[in-house]
Design an enzyme around this catalytic site. Sequence first.
Site, PDB file in Angstrom:
ATOM      1  CG  ASP A  27      -2.088   0.931   1.083  1.00  0.00           C
ATOM      2  OD1 ASP A  27      -2.351   1.389  -0.055  1.00  0.00           O
ATOM      3  OD2 ASP A  27      -2.753   1.226   2.093  1.00  0.00           O
ATOM      4  CG  ASN A  75      -7.997  -2.016  -5.067  1.00  0.00           C
ATOM      5  OD1 ASN A  75      -7.072  -2.823  -4.903  1.00  0.00           O
ATOM      6  ND2 ASN A  75      -8.224  -1.050  -4.193  1.00  0.00           N
TER       7      ASN A  75
HETATM    8  C1  IPE Z   1      -5.318  -2.685  -0.196  1.00  0.00           C
HETATM    9  O1  IPE Z   1      -5.008  -1.351  -0.372  1.00  0.00           O
HETATM   10  C2  IPE Z   1      -5.354  -3.396  -1.517  1.00  0.00           C
HETATM   11  C3  IPE Z   1      -4.052  -3.608  -2.162  1.00  0.00           C
HETATM   12  C4  IPE Z   1      -2.900  -3.268  -1.682  1.00  0.00           C
HETATM   13  C5  IPE Z   1      -4.129  -4.268  -3.430  1.00  0.00           C
HETATM   14  P1  IPE Z   1      -6.136  -0.232  -0.530  1.00  0.00           P
HETATM   15  O2  IPE Z   1      -5.435   1.038  -0.705  1.00  0.00           O
HETATM   16  O3  IPE Z   1      -7.105  -0.627  -1.568  1.00  0.00           O
HETATM   17  O4  IPE Z   1      -6.871  -0.320   0.890  1.00  0.00           O
HETATM   18  P2  IPE Z   1      -7.725   0.753   1.678  1.00  0.00           P
HETATM   19  O5  IPE Z   1      -8.744   1.272   0.731  1.00  0.00           O
HETATM   20  O6  IPE Z   1      -6.797   1.818   2.133  1.00  0.00           O
HETATM   21  O7  IPE Z   1      -8.313  -0.002   2.820  1.00  0.00           O
HETATM   22  C1  IPE Z   2      -1.593   0.170  -3.392  1.00  0.00           C
HETATM   23  O1  IPE Z   2      -1.317   1.534  -3.447  1.00  0.00           O
HETATM   24  C2  IPE Z   2      -1.767  -0.441  -4.761  1.00  0.00           C
HETATM   25  C3  IPE Z   2      -3.137  -0.879  -5.082  1.00  0.00           C
HETATM   26  C4  IPE Z   2      -4.174  -0.842  -4.272  1.00  0.00           C
HETATM   27  C5  IPE Z   2      -3.334  -1.389  -6.419  1.00  0.00           C
HETATM   28  P1  IPE Z   2      -2.499   2.582  -3.471  1.00  0.00           P
HETATM   29  O2  IPE Z   2      -2.892   2.834  -4.879  1.00  0.00           O
HETATM   30  O3  IPE Z   2      -3.616   2.142  -2.587  1.00  0.00           O
HETATM   31  O4  IPE Z   2      -1.785   3.866  -2.882  1.00  0.00           O
HETATM   32  P2  IPE Z   2      -2.403   4.876  -1.839  1.00  0.00           P
HETATM   33  O5  IPE Z   2      -2.857   4.064  -0.667  1.00  0.00           O
HETATM   34  O6  IPE Z   2      -3.549   5.559  -2.513  1.00  0.00           O
HETATM   35  O7  IPE Z   2      -1.287   5.788  -1.507  1.00  0.00           O
HETATM   36 MG    MG Z   3      -4.033   2.404  -0.631  1.00  0.00          MG
END
Ligand code: IPE
Ligand code: IPE
Ligand code: MG
Length: 247
Positions: A27, A75
């Site tokens: 993340d 997502n």
């Molecule tokens: C979790 O991250 C999913 C992945 C890393 C693929 P998110 O960014 O989607 O999670 P939330 O929304 O902060 O809980």
């Molecule tokens: C995790 O990084 C990757 C996926 C969920 C695909 P994020 O895209 O959630 O990055 P932040 O949390 O918005 O910084």
């Molecule tokens: Mg994230």
Amino acid sequence: MTAKLLQTLPADLDRQRLPRHVAVIMDGNGRWAKRQGLPRVIGHRQGVDALKDLLRCCKDWGIESLTAYAFSTENWGRPAEEVDFLMVLFERMLRQELEQMHLEGVKIRFVGDLDPLPKSLQAEMHRSMVETADNRAIQFTVAINYGGRHEIVKVSRQLADMVRHNQLNPEEITEKLFADHLYTAGVRDPDLLIRTSGEMRLSNFLLWQIAYTEIYFTDILWPEFNRVEFHRALMAYQERDRRFGKI
Ligand code: IPE
Ligand code: IPE
Ligand code: MG
């Protein structure tokens, strides 16, 4: 210590007490990009490099299994351009990296509801699983369109259907049987789960499988996660006393 110096297992880690299976919630890609004044998707591109090195590091240090959360069932709720970018990125990376991963003995597996993914991506995933099925250096599991609740409901439905067709008695439904129907059947439960970016939640990842997993949270954003950070996580893991409910 720099990441470059960590080609082999650092001496302060006990080989006998390493986690055998590490899972990661990668993340913070978006925030990392934003901090540099770049579009979010650049963070995803950078995140792939961090994952590639972690996979190699696990192999170098003798960890037998790595599972990475790449895309959750939630997502899909992101802007279409970001979702599309990720789907293209997954496919491109797979095409580009498969040969090298195969050479290095990586056995790749995808978990999640793969049907709604673009057909060309599904084909690439299928090909990579078949091609690397006999590899033994490291088991690499990628969770794409994965949701822990979705997985549990799917298994429940499957077992209910078997009961309806008299192939199964309700009394025969055990934890073992249930686990054998999960996407992760045959893969041991993670010993260590790492989540980057400072968020302290599971976001629907491996809900069944992490019942007794040790969890490590770090503020580091995923694109900056490297061997130094992984070393830190493993040091913390080795400090833990895994009691499994006993004393
Ligand atoms: C979790 O991250 C999913 C992945 C890393 C693929 P998110 O960014 O989607 O999670 P939330 O929304 O902060 O809980
Ligand atoms: C995790 O990084 C990757 C996926 C969920 C695909 P994020 O895209 O959630 O990055 P932040 O949390 O918005 O910084
Ligand atoms: Mg994230």
